[in-house]
Design an enzyme around this catalytic site. Structure first.
Site, PDB file in Angstrom:
ATOM      1  N   CYS A  76       0.813  -1.220   0.000  1.00 48.85           N
ATOM      2  CA  CYS A  76       0.000   0.000   0.000  1.00 48.85           C
ATOM      3  C   CYS A  76       0.846   1.269   0.000  1.00 48.85           C
ATOM      4  O   CYS A  76       0.410   2.305  -0.506  1.00 48.85           O
ATOM      5  CB  CYS A  76      -0.938  -0.007   1.204  1.00 48.85           C
ATOM      6  SG  CYS A  76      -2.179  -1.324   1.136  1.00 48.85           S
ATOM      7  N   GLU A  77       2.044   1.203   0.552  1.00 41.85           N
ATOM      8  CA  GLU A  77       2.894   2.387   0.603  1.00 41.85           C
ATOM      9  C   GLU A  77       3.589   2.660  -0.726  1.00 41.85           C
ATOM     10  O   GLU A  77       3.629   3.794  -1.194  1.00 41.85           O
ATOM     11  CB  GLU A  77       3.956   2.221   1.705  1.00 41.85           C
ATOM     12  CG  GLU A  77       3.427   2.369   3.116  1.00 41.85           C
ATOM     13  CD  GLU A  77       3.123   3.805   3.492  1.00 41.85           C
ATOM     14  OE1 GLU A  77       3.484   4.724   2.726  1.00 41.85           O
ATOM     15  OE2 GLU A  77       2.523   4.016   4.566  1.00 41.85           O
ATOM     16  N   SER A  78       4.167   1.632  -1.333  1.00 43.01           N
ATOM     17  CA  SER A  78       4.998   1.863  -2.520  1.00 43.01           C
ATOM     18  C   SER A  78       4.674   0.961  -3.696  1.00 43.01           C
ATOM     19  O   SER A  78       5.237   1.146  -4.778  1.00 43.01           O
ATOM     20  CB  SER A  78       6.476   1.661  -2.155  1.00 43.01           C
ATOM     21  OG  SER A  78       6.730   0.278  -1.889  1.00 43.01           O
TER      22      SER A  78
END
Length: 202
Positions: A76-78
Protein backbone atom coordinates in the site's frame (compact mmCIF):
# COMPACT_ATOMS: atom_id res chain seq x y z
CA UNK A 1 -35.19 5.26 -51.01
CA UNK A 2 -32.49 7.60 -49.66
CA UNK A 3 -33.68 7.03 -46.08
CA UNK A 4 -33.28 3.23 -46.15
CA UNK A 5 -29.46 3.03 -45.69
CA UNK A 6 -29.63 5.37 -42.75
CA UNK A 7 -32.37 3.30 -41.23
CA UNK A 8 -30.38 0.09 -41.66
CA UNK A 9 -27.41 1.81 -40.00
CA UNK A 10 -29.60 2.79 -37.08
CA UNK A 11 -30.90 -0.76 -36.75
CA UNK A 12 -27.33 -2.10 -36.93
CA UNK A 13 -26.26 0.36 -34.18
CA UNK A 14 -29.19 -0.66 -32.00
CA UNK A 15 -28.25 -4.30 -32.52
CA UNK A 16 -24.65 -3.75 -31.35
CA UNK A 17 -25.76 -1.55 -28.45
CA UNK A 18 -27.64 -4.59 -27.14
CA UNK A 19 -24.93 -7.15 -27.90
CA UNK A 20 -21.90 -5.32 -26.48
CA UNK A 21 -23.12 -5.21 -22.86
CA UNK A 22 -23.91 -8.93 -23.10
CA UNK A 23 -20.43 -9.68 -24.45
CA UNK A 24 -18.86 -7.59 -21.66
CA UNK A 25 -20.96 -9.47 -19.11
CA UNK A 26 -19.85 -12.84 -20.49
CA UNK A 27 -16.18 -11.83 -20.47
CA UNK A 28 -16.47 -10.52 -16.91
CA UNK A 29 -18.15 -13.74 -15.79
CA UNK A 30 -15.44 -15.79 -17.47
CA UNK A 31 -12.70 -13.78 -15.75
CA UNK A 32 -14.45 -14.22 -12.39
CA UNK A 33 -14.76 -17.94 -12.99
CA UNK A 34 -11.04 -18.24 -13.70
CA UNK A 35 -10.18 -16.23 -10.60
CA UNK A 36 -12.59 -18.29 -8.49
CA UNK A 37 -10.93 -21.48 -9.70
CA UNK A 38 -7.52 -20.45 -8.39
CA UNK A 39 -7.94 -17.24 -6.38
CA UNK A 40 -4.91 -17.43 -4.15
CA UNK A 41 -2.53 -18.41 -6.92
CA UNK A 42 -3.66 -15.59 -9.20
CA UNK A 43 -3.83 -13.05 -6.38
CA UNK A 44 -0.36 -14.02 -5.18
CA UNK A 45 1.11 -13.77 -8.65
CA UNK A 46 -0.52 -10.57 -9.86
CA UNK A 47 -1.91 -8.61 -6.92
CA UNK A 48 -0.13 -9.61 -3.71
CA UNK A 49 3.47 -10.54 -4.54
CA UNK A 50 6.32 -10.74 -2.05
CA UNK A 51 9.83 -9.53 -2.82
CA UNK A 52 12.79 -9.62 -0.42
CA UNK A 53 11.04 -12.33 1.61
CA UNK A 54 14.07 -13.32 3.69
CA UNK A 55 14.83 -9.70 4.54
CA UNK A 56 11.22 -9.04 5.58
CA UNK A 57 11.10 -12.20 7.66
CA UNK A 58 14.37 -11.41 9.47
CA UNK A 59 13.43 -7.77 10.20
CA UNK A 60 9.93 -8.77 11.30
CA UNK A 61 11.32 -11.35 13.72
CA UNK A 62 13.77 -8.83 15.20
CA UNK A 63 11.01 -6.35 15.90
CA UNK A 64 8.14 -8.70 16.75
CA UNK A 65 6.04 -7.81 13.72
CA UNK A 66 3.85 -10.04 11.55
CA UNK A 67 5.71 -10.26 8.22
CA UNK A 68 2.37 -10.40 6.41
CA UNK A 69 1.47 -7.02 7.88
CA UNK A 70 4.83 -5.67 6.71
CA UNK A 71 4.04 -6.95 3.20
CA UNK A 72 0.62 -5.30 3.29
CA UNK A 73 2.20 -2.00 4.31
CA UNK A 74 4.78 -2.25 1.52
CA UNK A 75 2.10 -2.99 -1.07
CA UNK A 76 0.00 0.00 0.00
CA UNK A 77 2.89 2.39 0.60
CA UNK A 78 5.00 1.86 -2.52
CA UNK A 79 3.55 -1.00 -4.57
CA UNK A 80 6.94 -2.72 -4.10
CA UNK A 81 8.77 0.17 -5.79
CA UNK A 82 12.19 0.46 -4.13
CA UNK A 83 12.70 3.96 -5.56
CA UNK A 84 9.37 5.41 -4.45
CA UNK A 85 9.37 8.91 -2.95
CA UNK A 86 6.27 10.59 -1.53
CA UNK A 87 5.41 14.26 -1.77
CA UNK A 88 6.22 14.52 1.94
CA UNK A 89 9.69 13.00 1.42
CA UNK A 90 9.08 9.42 2.59
CA UNK A 91 11.44 7.01 0.86
CA UNK A 92 11.65 3.46 -0.40
CA UNK A 93 9.57 0.33 -0.06
CA UNK A 94 7.97 1.14 3.29
CA UNK A 95 8.00 4.91 2.70
CA UNK A 96 10.09 5.72 5.74
CA UNK A 97 10.68 9.37 6.58
CA UNK A 98 14.37 10.19 7.17
CA UNK A 99 13.40 11.90 10.44
CA UNK A 100 11.62 8.74 11.57
CA UNK A 101 14.73 6.69 10.82
CA UNK A 102 16.90 9.07 12.83
CA UNK A 103 14.42 8.96 15.73
CA UNK A 104 14.62 5.16 15.76
CA UNK A 105 18.43 5.52 15.87
CA UNK A 106 18.21 7.92 18.81
CA UNK A 107 15.90 5.54 20.67
CA UNK A 108 18.33 2.69 20.15
CA UNK A 109 15.80 0.67 18.17
CA UNK A 110 17.94 0.53 15.01
CA UNK A 111 21.71 0.85 14.77
CA UNK A 112 22.73 3.67 12.43
CA UNK A 113 26.07 1.98 11.82
CA UNK A 114 24.43 -1.24 10.69
CA UNK A 115 21.57 0.47 8.84
CA UNK A 116 22.63 3.98 7.74
CA UNK A 117 19.50 6.18 7.60
CA UNK A 118 20.80 7.94 4.49
CA UNK A 119 20.45 4.65 2.56
CA UNK A 120 16.68 4.25 2.83
CA UNK A 121 16.36 3.34 -0.84
CA UNK A 122 18.21 0.09 -0.18
CA UNK A 123 15.60 -2.62 0.52
CA UNK A 124 17.44 -4.16 3.47
CA UNK A 125 17.82 -0.79 5.17
CA UNK A 126 14.31 0.40 4.39
CA UNK A 127 12.64 -2.81 5.53
CA UNK A 128 14.62 -2.73 8.79
CA UNK A 129 13.39 0.78 9.59
CA UNK A 130 9.83 0.10 8.44
CA UNK A 131 9.55 -3.04 10.56
CA UNK A 132 11.25 -1.31 13.49
CA UNK A 133 8.69 1.48 13.30
CA UNK A 134 5.81 -1.01 13.16
CA UNK A 135 7.31 -2.75 16.20
CA UNK A 136 7.65 0.55 18.04
CA UNK A 137 4.02 1.42 17.32
CA UNK A 138 2.96 -2.07 18.39
CA UNK A 139 4.59 -1.58 21.80
CA UNK A 140 2.77 1.70 22.39
CA UNK A 141 -0.64 0.98 20.89
CA UNK A 142 -3.17 -1.75 21.52
CA UNK A 143 -4.58 -2.91 18.18
CA UNK A 144 -3.57 -3.50 14.58
CA UNK A 145 -5.98 -0.77 13.50
CA UNK A 146 -4.25 1.74 15.75
CA UNK A 147 -0.80 0.65 14.53
CA UNK A 148 -1.72 1.00 10.86
CA UNK A 149 -3.44 4.34 11.41
CA UNK A 150 -0.36 5.61 13.29
CA UNK A 151 1.97 4.44 10.52
CA UNK A 152 0.11 6.90 8.29
CA UNK A 153 -0.88 9.72 10.62
CA UNK A 154 1.75 9.49 13.37
CA UNK A 155 1.57 8.00 16.84
CA UNK A 156 0.90 11.33 18.54
CA UNK A 157 -2.07 12.02 16.29
CA UNK A 158 -3.61 8.60 16.89
CA UNK A 159 -3.05 8.82 20.65
CA UNK A 160 -4.75 12.22 20.55
CA UNK A 161 -7.80 10.77 18.80
CA UNK A 162 -7.96 7.99 21.38
CA UNK A 163 -7.57 10.33 24.35
CA UNK A 164 -10.40 12.45 22.97
CA UNK A 165 -12.65 9.41 23.34
CA UNK A 166 -12.54 8.23 19.76
CA UNK A 167 -11.75 4.63 18.96
CA UNK A 168 -10.02 3.50 15.82
CA UNK A 169 -11.32 3.52 13.13
CA UNK A 170 -14.35 5.50 14.39
CA UNK A 171 -12.27 8.34 15.78
CA UNK A 172 -10.04 8.86 12.71
CA UNK A 173 -10.31 12.48 11.66
CA UNK A 174 -8.26 12.32 8.45
CA UNK A 175 -9.95 10.98 5.32
CA UNK A 176 -6.55 9.90 3.99
CA UNK A 177 -5.84 7.83 7.10
CA UNK A 178 -9.28 6.23 7.05
CA UNK A 179 -8.76 5.22 3.40
CA UNK A 180 -5.23 4.03 4.12
CA UNK A 181 -6.38 1.87 7.02
CA UNK A 182 -9.01 0.21 4.83
CA UNK A 183 -6.48 -0.49 2.08
CA UNK A 184 -3.91 -2.00 4.43
CA UNK A 185 -6.49 -4.10 6.25
CA UNK A 186 -7.73 -5.47 2.92
CA UNK A 187 -4.19 -6.21 1.74
CA UNK A 188 -3.36 -7.82 5.09
CA UNK A 189 -6.32 -10.18 4.82
CA UNK A 190 -5.32 -11.13 1.29
CA UNK A 191 -1.70 -11.75 2.28
CA UNK A 192 -2.88 -14.04 5.09
CA UNK A 193 -5.08 -15.88 2.61
CA UNK A 194 -2.39 -16.13 -0.08
CA UNK A 195 0.50 -17.14 2.19
CA UNK A 196 -0.93 -19.49 4.83
CA UNK A 197 2.46 -21.22 5.15
CA UNK A 198 4.35 -17.93 5.48
CA UNK A 199 6.04 -15.70 2.93
CA UNK A 200 9.06 -17.95 2.46
CA UNK A 201 7.11 -21.19 2.22
CA UNK A 202 4.65 -20.20 -0.52
Amino acid sequence: MGALPRRRGKVRFLHWSRVLPFVALVLTAAACAVFAAAPTTLARQFLYPVNHAETILAASERHGVDPLLACAVIRCESGWDEDAVSAAGAEGLMQVMPDTARSLNALGVVSASDYPPERLFEPEVNIEYGCAYLGYLQRHLSSTEEIVAAYNAGIGTVQGWISDGGGIPEGIEYAETRTYLGRVQNAYEWYKRCYPEGITGA
